[in-house]
Design a protein around this motif. Structure first.
Motif, PDB file in Angstrom:
ATOM      1  N   UNK A  14     -34.373  78.957 -70.858  1.00  0.00           N
ATOM      2  CA  UNK A  14     -33.861  77.786 -70.142  1.00  0.00           C
ATOM      3  C   UNK A  14     -35.010  76.873 -69.718  1.00  0.00           C
ATOM      4  N   UNK A  15     -36.124  77.446 -69.314  1.00  0.00           N
ATOM      5  CA  UNK A  15     -37.294  76.630 -68.959  1.00  0.00           C
ATOM      6  C   UNK A  15     -37.782  75.821 -70.158  1.00  0.00           C
ATOM      7  N   UNK A  16     -37.792  76.441 -71.335  1.00  0.00           N
ATOM      8  CA  UNK A  16     -38.200  75.721 -72.544  1.00  0.00           C
ATOM      9  C   UNK A  16     -37.192  74.636 -72.902  1.00  0.00           C
ATOM     10  N   UNK A  17     -35.911  74.918 -72.722  1.00  0.00           N
ATOM     11  CA  UNK A  17     -34.901  73.885 -72.993  1.00  0.00           C
ATOM     12  C   UNK A  17     -35.066  72.704 -72.049  1.00  0.00           C
ATOM     13  N   UNK A  18     -35.397  72.978 -70.803  1.00  0.00           N
ATOM     14  CA  UNK A  18     -35.630  71.896 -69.844  1.00  0.00           C
ATOM     15  C   UNK A  18     -36.808  71.037 -70.298  1.00  0.00           C
ATOM     16  N   UNK A  19     -37.890  71.678 -70.695  1.00  0.00           N
ATOM     17  CA  UNK A  19     -39.066  70.941 -71.147  1.00  0.00           C
ATOM     18  C   UNK A  19     -38.741  70.134 -72.402  1.00  0.00           C
ATOM     19  N   UNK A  20     -37.972  70.719 -73.308  1.00  0.00           N
ATOM     20  CA  UNK A  20     -37.563  70.003 -74.524  1.00  0.00           C
ATOM     21  C   UNK A  20     -36.754  68.766 -74.164  1.00  0.00           C
ATOM     22  N   UNK A  21     -35.818  68.911 -73.244  1.00  0.00           N
ATOM     23  CA  UNK A  21     -34.994  67.791 -72.795  1.00  0.00           C
ATOM     24  C   UNK A  21     -35.862  66.705 -72.162  1.00  0.00           C
ATOM     25  N   UNK A  22     -36.796  67.134 -71.291  1.00  0.00           N
ATOM     26  CA  UNK A  22     -37.697  66.170 -70.655  1.00  0.00           C
ATOM     27  C   UNK A  22     -38.495  65.375 -71.685  1.00  0.00           C
ATOM     28  N   UNK A  23     -39.065  66.081 -72.634  1.00  0.00           N
ATOM     29  CA  UNK A  23     -39.890  65.397 -73.641  1.00  0.00           C
ATOM     30  C   UNK A  23     -39.043  64.474 -74.514  1.00  0.00           C
ATOM     31  N   UNK A  24     -37.850  64.923 -74.865  1.00  0.00           N
ATOM     32  CA  UNK A  24     -36.973  64.099 -75.719  1.00  0.00           C
ATOM     33  C   UNK A  24     -36.527  62.843 -74.986  1.00  0.00           C
ATOM     34  N   UNK A  25     -36.178  62.988 -73.704  1.00  0.00           N
ATOM     35  CA  UNK A  25     -35.714  61.809 -72.980  1.00  0.00           C
ATOM     36  C   UNK A  25     -36.848  60.839 -72.706  1.00  0.00           C
ATOM     37  N   UNK A  26     -38.058  61.302 -72.657  1.00  0.00           N
ATOM     38  CA  UNK A  26     -39.217  60.427 -72.467  1.00  0.00           C
ATOM     39  C   UNK A  26     -39.660  59.791 -73.780  1.00  0.00           C
ATOM     40  N   UNK A  27     -39.120  60.278 -74.878  1.00  0.00           N
ATOM     41  CA  UNK A  27     -39.514  59.754 -76.200  1.00  0.00           C
ATOM     42  C   UNK A  27     -38.938  58.372 -76.457  1.00  0.00           C
ATOM     43  N   UNK A  28     -37.830  58.051 -75.797  1.00  0.00           N
ATOM     44  CA  UNK A  28     -37.191  56.740 -76.035  1.00  0.00           C
ATOM     45  C   UNK A  28     -37.395  55.789 -74.880  1.00  0.00           C
TER      46      UNK A  28
END
Length: 95
Positions: free
Chosen positions: A81-95
């Motif tokens: 879940x921690x990795x999914x959170x980080x993935x979400x954070x990075x993806x949302x910052x990509x746009x």
């Protein structure tokens, strides 16, 4: 959004590991929570890709998804879940 689910997973892991009759239900709840977090992160990555987001952030998000998948396979659901959170954070910052 991910933090409260991670805390729930930690508590459910204690129940699942205890061997009580509810352990199976606790594991099913863990599986459902982890899958929901995976889907949220994947949608964010898909949106970043579709929106022409920053390739570096998208690649980092995808790497976090791989790390999460490894954790899930190892039964490390809290870490996943921690990795999914980080993935979400990075993806949302990509746009």
């Amino acid at each position: 959004m991910f933090d409260s689910e991670r805390r729930a997973v930690v508590q459910l892991e204690l129940i699942a590991a205890s061997g009580v009759p509810e352990a199976g239900a606790a594991q099913a709840a863990i599986d459902a929570l982890v899958e929901a977090e995976r889907q949220l992160a994947q949608v964010a990555i898909n949106n970043a890709i579709a929106g022409g987001g920053a390739a570096e952030n998208i690649a980092e998000a995808q790497a976090e998804m791989l790390a999460a998948a490894t954790d899930v396979a190892a039964g490390e659901f809290n870490e996943a879940v921690s990795h999914y959170k980080t993935a979400w954070d990075k993806a949302t910052k990509a746009v």
